[in-house]
Design a protein around this motif. Structure first.
Motif, PDB file in Angstrom:
ATOM      1  N   ALA B 167       0.850  -1.190   0.000  1.00  0.00           N
ATOM      2  CA  ALA B 167       0.000   0.000   0.000  1.00  0.00           C
ATOM      3  C   ALA B 167       0.889   1.244   0.000  1.00  0.00           C
ATOM      4  N   VAL B 169       0.391   5.266   0.704  1.00  0.00           N
ATOM      5  CA  VAL B 169      -0.575   6.250   1.180  1.00  0.00           C
ATOM      6  C   VAL B 169       0.123   7.536   1.619  1.00  0.00           C
ATOM      7  N   LYS B 193      -4.694  10.813   1.037  1.00  0.00           N
ATOM      8  CA  LYS B 193      -5.029   9.397   0.910  1.00  0.00           C
ATOM      9  C   LYS B 193      -4.656   8.736   2.236  1.00  0.00           C
ATOM     10  N   LEU B 195      -4.933   5.563   5.137  1.00  0.00           N
ATOM     11  CA  LEU B 195      -5.225   4.184   5.537  1.00  0.00           C
ATOM     12  C   LEU B 195      -5.296   4.168   7.058  1.00  0.00           C
ATOM     13  N   ASP B 231     -16.241   6.289   6.285  1.00  0.00           N
ATOM     14  CA  ASP B 231     -16.727   5.331   5.292  1.00  0.00           C
ATOM     15  C   ASP B 231     -17.110   6.013   3.995  1.00  0.00           C
ATOM     16  N   PRO B 234     -13.951   8.653  -0.199  1.00  0.00           N
ATOM     17  CA  PRO B 234     -13.284   7.732  -1.124  1.00  0.00           C
ATOM     18  C   PRO B 234     -11.772   7.671  -0.909  1.00  0.00           C
ATOM     19  N   ASN B 235     -11.224   8.685  -0.279  1.00  0.00           N
ATOM     20  CA  ASN B 235      -9.768   8.723  -0.096  1.00  0.00           C
ATOM     21  C   ASN B 235      -9.332   8.082   1.226  1.00  0.00           C
ATOM     22  N   GLN B 237      -9.293   4.563   3.518  1.00  0.00           N
ATOM     23  CA  GLN B 237      -9.528   3.128   3.595  1.00  0.00           C
ATOM     24  C   GLN B 237      -9.391   2.702   5.053  1.00  0.00           C
ATOM     25  N   ARG B 239      -9.224  -0.572   7.766  1.00  0.00           N
ATOM     26  CA  ARG B 239      -9.080  -2.018   7.942  1.00  0.00           C
ATOM     27  C   ARG B 239      -9.034  -2.308   9.434  1.00  0.00           C
ATOM     28  N   TRP B 274       1.068  -6.527   5.267  1.00  0.00           N
ATOM     29  CA  TRP B 274       1.035  -5.322   4.428  1.00  0.00           C
ATOM     30  C   TRP B 274       2.373  -4.615   4.533  1.00  0.00           C
TER      31      TRP B 274
END
Lengths: 415, 1003
Positions: B167, B169, B193, B195, B231, B234-235, B237, B239, B274
């Motif tokens: 990834a 970011v 962006k 994560l 949520d 869009p930028n 994520q 987990r 990751w």
């Protein structure tokens, strides 16, 4: 010094161990010593110990910028073996190995030398030929090794997968009297014995300069003040280049990170030390139950005592393939040390451009296993001023003469 | 007893019951339980035995810091030791067993160590077990090894798979508590962006357990709203079940995602590793509660106050019916209040502070809870479970004032920010005297290549401990990280948090303050490894003063929790023993991973057949179909020989040699390295690289060349063909292709960067087949109309030919001494050509041969092999290859080195041939010994065997040896030493055993 024994423990237990004295003193530096050794790692402390024991030289200071035994002595994977190919290597590593056999008794400190056997797997035809050659060489050098079959490998280490699809095990070079020891205890045992002989171990004392007059060292500057000496020994592994620069000369050496890792502890599953050089990894199980794992050095120069994760990945991948059961163990901790690597992967023990300054460095990944041998040879070098038979071939001049002692052919990457 | 409460359990779905077994006993749990909470709900307090003394061990914590709750989990290929129950989500059918005891958890022989504890303080093993000498290996060590270790060794092959992800970011946020959520939101709002990862299955961390409001709404509502907002971005994520395992140089972060541990029947990989490259990393990793050091604090039933609260609030489990709370801070009052609200009994809160607590203390009193200020626990009573506590003054030496019956003790020694990830890559810490913990020093962060900071802490992990400052700090961290990664942050204000104000805490490192040795020897620091306050004090007394010495001497913090629970208490104890300040003593080094990660995940997909890449030649399929016996050579697998039914490998190789020498053999030589060197300075470059002159080679011709390292040692050999004025094709050994290409690039990029040369490794672009034997030309002629006679196509020439419809470059070179052509075609046509050669060669009895036949034939002809005759210590002069060293050139790599005294020494061993007197074959790697002994008193070694084979052509054993004064000893008989056997005599002879005049090759 109070002798350690089971009886002493019993006596102390009665008074909740309040009577144990310091293992080593914490002295104030004197103005001058006969010998100053920079570096209180295994080699520095062993050098001091044999200076006292073999030559009666005890007016010695061992200077350490951090805590004693805190460099590679306390960071390695504790493997001891002497199945080297070249004669000078086999001689000094076998001397070291034989001194390990009696070290606990010699130091009255249990260093837990465990001759559980070391095997180096042959996984290509080329390796088979190479290890057979080493077995022949060892037979002549008086080092007891043998080339064993894949079935015998499986018998000695049942958790090895000898028939993997990529690199099936074809045999191994086996040294029955190789093994492991408790690394910290080696440093602590030597330190206690040195302190008992009246030597000064000066911790948290960093050398900031080397003073010389007319090609001879007169002393060192430290963070605890100037200390004069008749003779100086530099025994600082990864930082040898720095100290040599202070002393005004250069070394044919690079410092790189060597990483290691341990798993969580499990019940005994592996009784021997296994090295797999084709896939780049080695593993043993500590008395505590952790799988102790190492691999090759990082590919770039570094002083940070940590390294890149990709190397850990490569090592673990190799060992999961060799020992499939470890796939479901967990990595508990990874760490790194800075090893000093020479062009021929052999150490430097010898004189320097400064007449009364001696150096012991360049052990690369073989430093721990050689501690008593390296110390023995360096002590003789300092006491006599010229190299004895154990280190005669390891001088700096071998690089100008082209007299290399190249072990890479036999050892691959791993120690 | 521990039991499930009728109410509470915010993480549970009580409508979904689950069953599992512990030590074979069937237990019930519900969806949402951890294995820990489910065990407690079934009143299973005792879960294992400690490492050294085999003392009974129960849960202490509710998260990653748990040192005791470890079990053997699963069966067969899914078995896993040391599974931490507090971070294991319960699933239906889970099976687990307790560890480190024999024969059973309740009755453990090893517990004899507990009665011997007085004789086994820190480091006792360094002082004994030394006599007799053999006893360590044969008696003491095996006993210690059996007693040590925790879980069982897995036996079966791992049934699960693993994978790696990558990834890239702008901002990585580690930790999904309120701080992480807010930081991610602030960074996400700025357009970065992002994560966001969280190690548990739940977002929001502890905040919902601890309570409070954000912008006027309950904290849970804030958490829910923030998750919804993230949520929708869009930028961003998110987990969960993914831990930040380690932070490395240059902003490289390791993430460890557990995909199916909670649902093992799900298809797909179990763990995912990751590798994250983040411009900025925010560690919102929270804080961990510390215990208190009082006698008996390791008896099952003594837990962290926060854990007792977690079990009640999150899982609806009461750890005990009667819980004594002991603390040095206000937070533990929250536990008392939670318990009281759940209807449980809290007989007393012992607050070690003389002045006691603040608003939360008042709230506790208001609920009718007895609060005692300045009081401490003198000792805990009980064996396998707490039965009561003895109370004393904190300021005293433990004189018992009162005994209180209870079955649970909730302790709190304050909170330590989780600074592990901050510290992995060099972030530094400050000691905070007021908050009594180490906190990250924002002025000394981990830095990247340009000196820029790449880690920012947020919330508790920064040392901010109340809800409002957590949110403020996290918002700032998110905005800073966004900005540092090139995104302008918004100007929105951070949310406002409100929580109960807390009175100042007090550092309490030993309880009571003047505890005598009898109590100190029962006050645990490290529960798993059995390290007590007295052990640390003994280490200090014996001079193990450095925190690293004390750690290693006592094993403090070396357990599977890596000191998460014990380190701060331990080093404070050490500081007190040394009469030093805590920051002077410092911490041990924080090393990855944060919690242990599976070896399987680290290995990833690479196992079995795809452990390493396999390189296949275009003809590999044919070799496999025709019984090729493979050997690994680098990533290639080359055919060693093609045994027919009942043939041994040796017989097969011999048959292949004889057939080739008699008529026609075929070798897949595709693996040989092929490097194109091109440019106006190509000739000049190769003159430096090879020992011989390459620039004078004419287009259309080939020349054998040697390459040396800077130190003069022979590193590779091969045939160079000049394609045109500007272009050379350099053949290397199979193993050497990548190495030699890199070697070329290194010189071109670092030393001769202004030379006009390019080097390209085209090894895989071509298939290459050697057509070898007396009928080689006849076969070639069958496939082409062009003239391939000796006059038209002489030895060491090359030519572009069309063979059928296949365009080929044919080199007339030989490594066997036979008439031989090496045919290179584009890789895609390799198999077609191979098949065509087999068909066309049928009339000559064409025989494909492998590497062993290749080796035998080259040895019969006296050709050296890199790796056999060379080992990194051999120079070309040793091998009698002086003819390939140009005398005209002023320089080449290795020239100067070869002039050094030892290199020019006439006593260097030189290569000769050897024949045994009885025709037998010498063993690999044997040494030749002379008269007398060396300085060590060992036999004098004067040489060694470098290659040895049985020659089927000649019918006897042949060998090469490097021998002292070898060329001067022709005809002399020397002794070859055997291991444990008598020497074998062998006669020194010429290297070329077969067809010395080259009559077969030059026809």
């Amino acid at each position: 010094m109070k002798r350690y024994s089971v009886f002493a423990i019993a006596r102390e237990a009665a008074r909740y161990h309040s009577g144990w004295s310091r293992a080593w003193k914490s002295p104030v530096p004197q103005k001058k010593y006969d010998v100053v050794i920079i570096g209180a790692g295994g080699h520095g402390l062993a050098t001091a110990f044999y200076l006292g024991k073999n030559f009666g030289i005890t007016n010695v200071a061992i200077i350490e910028k951090g805590w004693l035994g805190g460099g590679n002595t306390g960071r390695n994977t504790t493997i001891i073996r002497s199945n080297y190919l070249q004669d000078p290597s086999a001689a000094i590593y076998e001397k070291a190995r034989s001194l390990y056999e009696t070290m606990s008794q010699d130091l009255n400190y249990n260093v837990m030398f465990s001759p559980r056997g070391v095997m180096m797997l042959a996984q290509t035809e080329h390796e088979v030929r190479g290890y057979k050659r080493t077995a022949h060489a060892n037979a002549l050098q008086g080092v007891s090794t043998e080339f064993i079959s894949a079935d015998r490998v499986k018998e000695l280490a049942p958790i090895i997968n000898i028939s993997g699809p990529r690199y099936p095990v074809l045999g191994a070079l086996w040294q029955e009297r190789g093994g492991t020891a408790r690394h910290d205890a080696v440093a602590w045992g030597y330190a206690r014995a040195c302190s008992d002989m009246g030597m000064d171990i000066l911790q948290k004392c960093e050398v900031t300069g080397v003073r010389s007059i007319g090609g001879k060292v007169v002393g060192v500057d430290t963070t605890k003040g100037a200390i004069d000496c008749e003779k100086l020994a530099i025994v600082v592994a990864g930082n040898s280049g720095d100290i040599a620069r202070m002393a005004g000369f250069r070394l044919p050496m690079e410092s790189v990170a060597l990483q290691a890792l341990v798993s969580e502890p499990i019940k005994p599953a592996l009784d021997v030390v296994v090295m797999a050089n084709t896939v780049h990894g080695y593993m043993s199980q500590s008395d505590k139950g952790e799988m102790v794992i190492g691999g090759g050095t990082d590919a770039y120069n570094n002083y940070t005592q940590r390294g890149g994760f990709h190397h850990i990945e490569e090592t673990v991948r190799a060992l999961v393939e060799t020992f499939p059961m470890i796939s479901r163990l967990k990595m508990l901790r990874q760490w790194g040390g800075i090893v000093d690597v020479t062009g021929d992967r052999s150490p430097i023990i010898g004189t320097t451009p400064l007449g009364n300054c001696f150096i012991n460095c360049g052990w690369g990944t073989g430093g721990f296993k050689s501690i008593p041998g390296g110390g023995w040879a360096t002590a003789e070098l300092i006491a006599k001023g010229t190299p004895g038979p154990l280190c005669a071939e390891f001088g700096l001049n071998r690089f100008t003469e082209g007299r290399f002692i190249d072990e890479s052919v036999a050892a691959g990457v791993a120690h | 007893m521990s039991t499930r409460l009728a109410t509470h359990g915010r993480l549970l779905d009580k409508s979904r019951p689950l069953t599992f077994t512990f030590n074979g006993k069937s237990f019930k749990g519900v969806e949402g339980d951890t294995l820990a909470s489910a065990l407690l709900a079934n009143d299973q307090m005792m879960i294992g035995r400690s490492f050294k003394y085999h003392r009974p061990r129960g849960l202490v914590a509710s998260g990653a810091e748990e040192p005791n709750g470890l079990v053997n989990m699963g069966e067969g290929g899914k078995f896993e030791p040391n599974q931490r129950v507090t971070t294991t989500e319960l699933f239906d059918g889970l099976t687990c067993k307790s560890q480190n005891h024999w024969p059973s958890l309740d009755y453990d022989i090893g517990a004899i160590n507990n009665h011997m504890a007085r004789f086994m303080p820190a480091g006792f093993y360094y002082k004994t077990f030394m006599f007799p000498r053999f006893a360590w290996k044969h008696v003491f060590e095996p006993v210690i090894r059996m007693s040590a270790g925790l879980g069982n060794a897995p036996k079966d092959r791992d049934a699960d798979t693993y994978e790696h992800f990558y990834a890239f970011v702008d901002v990585l946020v580690i930790g999904g508590g309120v701080a992480g959520l807010q930081a991610a939101k602030a960074a996400g709002d700025a357009g970065a962006k992002v994560l966001l990862i969280e190690q548990t299955a739940h977002w929001g961390g502890r905040a919902a357990v601890d309570g409070g409001t954000v912008d006027g709404v309950p904290v849970q509502a804030f958490i829910d709203a923030t998750i919804d907002a993230l949520d929708a971005m869009p930028n961003v994520q998110m987990r969960h079940r993914m831990m930040g395992a380690g932070v490395y140089d240059h902003g490289y972060v390791l993430g460890y995602e557990r995909l199916t541990d909670h649902a093992p029947k799900t298809a797909g990989p179990r763990h995912r590793l990751w590798r994250i490259c983040a411009a900025q990393t925010i560690t919102a990793t929270g804080a961990l509660e510390r215990g208190l050091s009082f006698a008996g604090n390791d008896i099952p039933g003594v837990l962290l106050a926060s854990a007792v609260r977690d079990y009640a609030v999150n899982f609806g489990v009461s750890v005990g019916d009667r819980t004594v709370v002991v603390t040095n801070n206000d937070d533990a009052y929250r536990t008392a209040i939670s318990l009281k609200e759940a209807g449980l009994d809290v007989p007393v809160i012992l607050d070690a502070r003389p002045t006691g607590g603040g608003a939360l203390a008042d709230a506790a009193r208001a609920l009718g809870i007895r609060v005692e200020n300045g009081k401490a626990i003198a000792s805990v009573q009980g064996g396998k479970r707490v039965t009561g506590v003895a109370i004393c003054d904190q300021a005293g030496e433990g004189a018992v004032l009162e005994e209180i019956r209870c079955d649970c003790v909730a302790m709190s020694g304050g909170w330590s920010p989780v600074v592990h990830l901050w510290s992995h890559c060099g972030g530094k810490l400050n000691w905070d005297d007021d908050a009594v913990h180490f906190r990250p020093d924002p002025d000394r962060p981990p830095t990247g290549a340009k000196g820029e900071a790449f880690v920012i802490t947020a919330g508790n992990a920064s040392g901010e401990m109340d809800l409002h400052s957590v949110l403020q700090d996290a918002d700032k961290a998110g905005k800073s990280a966004a900005k540092a990664s090139g995104h302008a942050p918004t100007r929105t204000a951070a949310p406002t948090g409100e929580s109960a104000p807390e009175a100042v805490m007090m550092a309490i490192w030993l309880m009571p303050h003047g505890a005598p040795i009898k109590l100190r020897a029962k006050s645990w620091l490290d529960y798993q490894n059995d390290v007590k306050v007295s052990d640390i004090q003994l280490a200090a007394q014996e001079g193990y003063e450095s925190v690293e010495h004390a750690k290693r001497y006592t094993t403090l913090g070396m357990a599977t929790d890596q000191g998460k629970l014990s380190n701060i208490n331990g080093l404070a104890t050490l500081a007190n023993a040394l009469d030093a300040e805590i920051p002077q003593v410092g911490t041990t080094t924080f090393r990855p991973p944060y919690t242990p990660i599976s070896m399987g995940a680290i290995g990833g997909e690479a196992r079995g057949d795809i452990f390493q890449p396999i390189r296949r030649t275009p003809m590999q399929g044919w070799h496999e179909a025709n019984n090729g016996d493979f050997e690994p050579v680098g990533h290639w697998r080359r055919v060693f020989c093609y045994p027919k039914a009942d043939e041994t490998r040796e017989q097969a190789a011999h048959r292949e040699v004889l057939a080739t020498r008699a008529s026609l053999g075929l070798l897949d030589a595709s693996t040989l390295g092929k490097i194109i060197v091109k440019g106006p300075d190509a000739g000049k470059f190769l003159d430096m690289l090879y020992t011989n002159m390459m620039s004078t080679l004419k287009p259309g011709r080939c020349r054998y060349g040697l390459m040396c390292s800077e130190n003069g040692f022979l590193m590779d050999d091969g045939v160079v063909a000049r394609i045109d004025d500007d272009t050379f094709l350099c053949h290397t050994t199979t193993g050497g292709a990548e190495r030699i290409h890199a070697h070329m690039e290194e010189w071109l990029q670092t030393e001769w960067w202004d030379w006009q040369v390019y080097a390209a490794n085209v090894t895989e672009q071509y298939a290459q087949i050697a057509v070898v034997g007396p009928n080689a030309r006849k076969l070639l002629q069958k496939l082409t109309d062009e003239d391939v006679s000796n006059d038209a196509f002489s030895f060491m020439g090359w030519s572009d030919l069309t063979l059928g419809h296949i365009k080929a470059r044919v080199f007339r070179i030989s490594f066997s001494g036979e008439l031989s052509y090496e045919i290179a075609v584009s890789a895609s046509q390799g198999r077609a050509l191979w098949d065509r050669l087999l068909v066309a060669g049928k009339e000559f009895g064409v025989t494909p041969y492998g590497t062993e036949a290749l080796h035998i034939m080259r040895a019969e002809k006296g050709f050296i092999m890199i790796g056999d005759e060379t080992d990194g210590t051999v120079i070309p002069q040793d091998l009698g290859l002086n003819w390939a060293i140009s005398k005209k050139k002023t320089d080449y790599l290795g020239k100067r080195a070869q002039q050094r005294s030892h290199m020019a020494d006439p006593d260097r061993w030189k290569l000769v041939g050897l024949k045994t007197l009885d025709g037998g074959t010498l063993p690999d790697g044997a040494y030749i010994v002379g008269e007398g002994v060396n300085a060590n008193g060992q036999r004098r070694v004067i040489g060694r065997v470098t290659s040895t084979y049985h020659s089927p052509t000649l019918g006897y054993g042949i060998a090469f040896a490097l021998l002292l004064h070898g060329p001067d000893r022709m005809g002399e008989v020397v002794n070859v030493a055997m291991i444990d056997d008598v020497d074998v005599p062998a006669q020194v002879c010429d290297l070329v055993f077969f067809d010395k005049d080259g009559e077969k090759q030059n026809v």
